[in-house]
Design a protein around this motif. Structure first.
Motif, PDB file in Angstrom:
ATOM      1  N   GLY A   1      28.827 -24.219  -7.834  1.00  0.00           N
ATOM      2  CA  GLY A   1      28.705 -25.664  -7.954  1.00  0.00           C
ATOM      3  C   GLY A   1      29.335 -26.447  -6.822  1.00  0.00           C
ATOM      4  N   GLU A   2      28.999 -27.728  -6.782  1.00  0.00           N
ATOM      5  CA  GLU A   2      29.339 -28.639  -5.679  1.00  0.00           C
ATOM      6  C   GLU A   2      30.825 -28.698  -5.349  1.00  0.00           C
ATOM      7  N   THR A   3      31.699 -28.762  -6.346  1.00  0.00           N
ATOM      8  CA  THR A   3      33.123 -28.917  -6.062  1.00  0.00           C
ATOM      9  C   THR A   3      33.889 -27.606  -6.186  1.00  0.00           C
ATOM     10  N   SER A   4      33.156 -26.492  -6.193  1.00  0.00           N
ATOM     11  CA  SER A   4      33.804 -25.173  -6.208  1.00  0.00           C
ATOM     12  C   SER A   4      34.534 -24.948  -4.897  1.00  0.00           C
ATOM     13  N   VAL A   5      35.663 -24.268  -5.003  1.00  0.00           N
ATOM     14  CA  VAL A   5      36.423 -23.841  -3.834  1.00  0.00           C
ATOM     15  C   VAL A   5      36.642 -22.340  -4.004  1.00  0.00           C
ATOM     16  N   ILE A   6      36.245 -21.567  -2.983  1.00  0.00           N
ATOM     17  CA  ILE A   6      36.359 -20.109  -3.049  1.00  0.00           C
ATOM     18  C   ILE A   6      37.255 -19.651  -1.910  1.00  0.00           C
ATOM     19  N   GLY A   7      38.276 -18.869  -2.237  1.00  0.00           N
ATOM     20  CA  GLY A   7      39.208 -18.359  -1.239  1.00  0.00           C
ATOM     21  C   GLY A   7      38.602 -17.247  -0.395  1.00  0.00           C
ATOM     22  N   ASN A   8      39.458 -16.507   0.263  1.00  0.00           N
ATOM     23  CA  ASN A   8      39.042 -15.424   1.149  1.00  0.00           C
ATOM     24  C   ASN A   8      38.878 -14.110   0.385  1.00  0.00           C
ATOM     25  N   ASN A   9      37.942 -13.297   0.870  1.00  0.00           N
ATOM     26  CA  ASN A   9      37.727 -11.933   0.362  1.00  0.00           C
ATOM     27  C   ASN A   9      37.438 -11.892  -1.139  1.00  0.00           C
ATOM     28  N   VAL A  10      36.518 -12.732  -1.559  1.00  0.00           N
ATOM     29  CA  VAL A  10      36.099 -12.802  -2.958  1.00  0.00           C
ATOM     30  C   VAL A  10      34.799 -12.019  -3.117  1.00  0.00           C
ATOM     31  N   VAL A  11      34.683 -11.295  -4.238  1.00  0.00           N
ATOM     32  CA  VAL A  11      33.478 -10.541  -4.561  1.00  0.00           C
ATOM     33  C   VAL A  11      32.871 -11.118  -5.829  1.00  0.00           C
ATOM     34  N   LEU A  12      31.585 -11.487  -5.742  1.00  0.00           N
ATOM     35  CA  LEU A  12      30.832 -11.966  -6.899  1.00  0.00           C
ATOM     36  C   LEU A  12      29.656 -11.026  -7.127  1.00  0.00           C
ATOM     37  N   PHE A  13      29.406 -10.670  -8.368  1.00  0.00           N
ATOM     38  CA  PHE A  13      28.226  -9.891  -8.695  1.00  0.00           C
ATOM     39  C   PHE A  13      27.143 -10.799  -9.263  1.00  0.00           C
ATOM     40  N   HIS A  14      25.969 -10.240  -9.493  1.00  0.00           N
ATOM     41  CA  HIS A  14      24.830 -11.049  -9.917  1.00  0.00           C
ATOM     42  C   HIS A  14      25.117 -11.781 -11.226  1.00  0.00           C
ATOM     43  N   GLY A  15      24.508 -12.949 -11.323  1.00  0.00           N
ATOM     44  CA  GLY A  15      24.606 -13.734 -12.545  1.00  0.00           C
ATOM     45  C   GLY A  15      25.907 -14.496 -12.725  1.00  0.00           C
ATOM     46  N   VAL A  16      26.776 -14.521 -11.734  1.00  0.00           N
ATOM     47  CA  VAL A  16      28.039 -15.259 -11.847  1.00  0.00           C
ATOM     48  C   VAL A  16      27.762 -16.755 -11.695  1.00  0.00           C
ATOM     49  N   THR A  17      28.409 -17.553 -12.549  1.00  0.00           N
ATOM     50  CA  THR A  17      28.322 -19.005 -12.452  1.00  0.00           C
ATOM     51  C   THR A  17      29.706 -19.586 -12.246  1.00  0.00           C
ATOM     52  N   LEU A  18      29.843 -20.368 -11.192  1.00  0.00           N
ATOM     53  CA  LEU A  18      31.032 -21.191 -10.977  1.00  0.00           C
ATOM     54  C   LEU A  18      30.556 -22.613 -11.215  1.00  0.00           C
ATOM     55  N   GLY A  19      30.629 -23.047 -12.471  1.00  0.00           N
ATOM     56  CA  GLY A  19      29.973 -24.283 -12.866  1.00  0.00           C
ATOM     57  C   GLY A  19      30.874 -25.299 -13.522  1.00  0.00           C
ATOM     58  N   GLY A  20      30.263 -26.415 -13.854  1.00  0.00           N
ATOM     59  CA  GLY A  20      30.944 -27.484 -14.572  1.00  0.00           C
ATOM     60  C   GLY A  20      30.735 -27.326 -16.068  1.00  0.00           C
ATOM     61  N   THR A  21      31.334 -28.239 -16.822  1.00  0.00           N
ATOM     62  CA  THR A  21      31.191 -28.194 -18.278  1.00  0.00           C
ATOM     63  C   THR A  21      30.415 -29.385 -18.826  1.00  0.00           C
ATOM     64  N   GLY A  22      29.940 -30.256 -17.961  1.00  0.00           N
ATOM     65  CA  GLY A  22      29.206 -31.432 -18.408  1.00  0.00           C
ATOM     66  C   GLY A  22      28.980 -32.390 -17.267  1.00  0.00           C
ATOM     67  N   LYS A  23      29.143 -33.662 -17.556  1.00  0.00           N
ATOM     68  CA  LYS A  23      28.861 -34.689 -16.551  1.00  0.00           C
ATOM     69  C   LYS A  23      30.135 -35.358 -16.049  1.00  0.00           C
TER      70      LYS A  23
END
Length: 175
Positions: free
Chosen positions: A87-109
């Motif tokens: 998502g738009e305001t996500s912040v991801i550090g260094n050396n991060v591993v994500l697998f398929h189907g991961v959501t870094l999302g919001g909870t509403g509006k």
């Protein structure tokens, strides 16, 4: 050029199936992040339409959705990336591993910061959902299909729905 070297290193370190540096160019993770770098460039300069156009094209080509406003550190590796959402305001550090189907999302509006902040050296398993303006500490492991709605301290392993800590590395008492 540094980005390409970083991606080759990240992919080779995280995927034993890779056989050559050239093969990196075929990885959806690599392609999605190239598109992200370009769209983020335009986003930072307030050219929002072109930024979103590029990110939408990337989503259609790779199955990975990275909002151009997200902030991503070095060495991100997205394995089998189909269905990843950042998502738009996500912040991801260094050396991060994500697998398929991961959501870094919001909870509403919500307005303002509404997506997670992910620390360094974090592993997030397939299908995990990390939602809201929460912080995941450094060296955290999140299990497949976990749903995380609260902050997670560094060096923890979290699983389940809702996510709960199953392992926490302790500091050496002799330090």
């Amino acid at each position: 050029m540094n980005f390409i070297k970083e991606q080759i290193k990240a992919i080779k370190n995280n995927d034993p199936a890779i056989t050559s540096n050239l093969e990196v160019l075929l990885y959806p993770s690599f392609k999605a992040q190239v598109y992200y770098k370009i769209s983020h460039f335009f986003y930072k300069r307030k050219h929002f339409f072109i930024a979103r156009y590029i990110s939408e094209k990337a989503k259609r080509k790779t199955g990975i959705e990275i909002h151009p406003g997200a902030k991503i550190g070095k060495g991100l590796f997205i394995d089998h990336g189909m269905g990843v959402v950042i998502g738009e305001t996500s912040v991801i550090g260094n050396n991060v591993v994500l697998f398929h189907g991961v959501t870094l999302g919001g909870t509403g509006k919500e307005k303002g910061k509404r997506h997670p902040t992910i620390g360094n050296n974090v592993f997030i398993g397939s299908g995990a959902k990390i939602l809201g303006n929460i912080t995941i500490g450094d060296n955290v492991k999140i299990g497949a299909n976990a749903v995380i709605l609260k902050d997670v301290e560094k060096s923890a392993t979290v699983v389940g729905v809702p996510g709960h800590i199953v392992k926490k590395l302790q500091k050496n008492s002799h330090q």
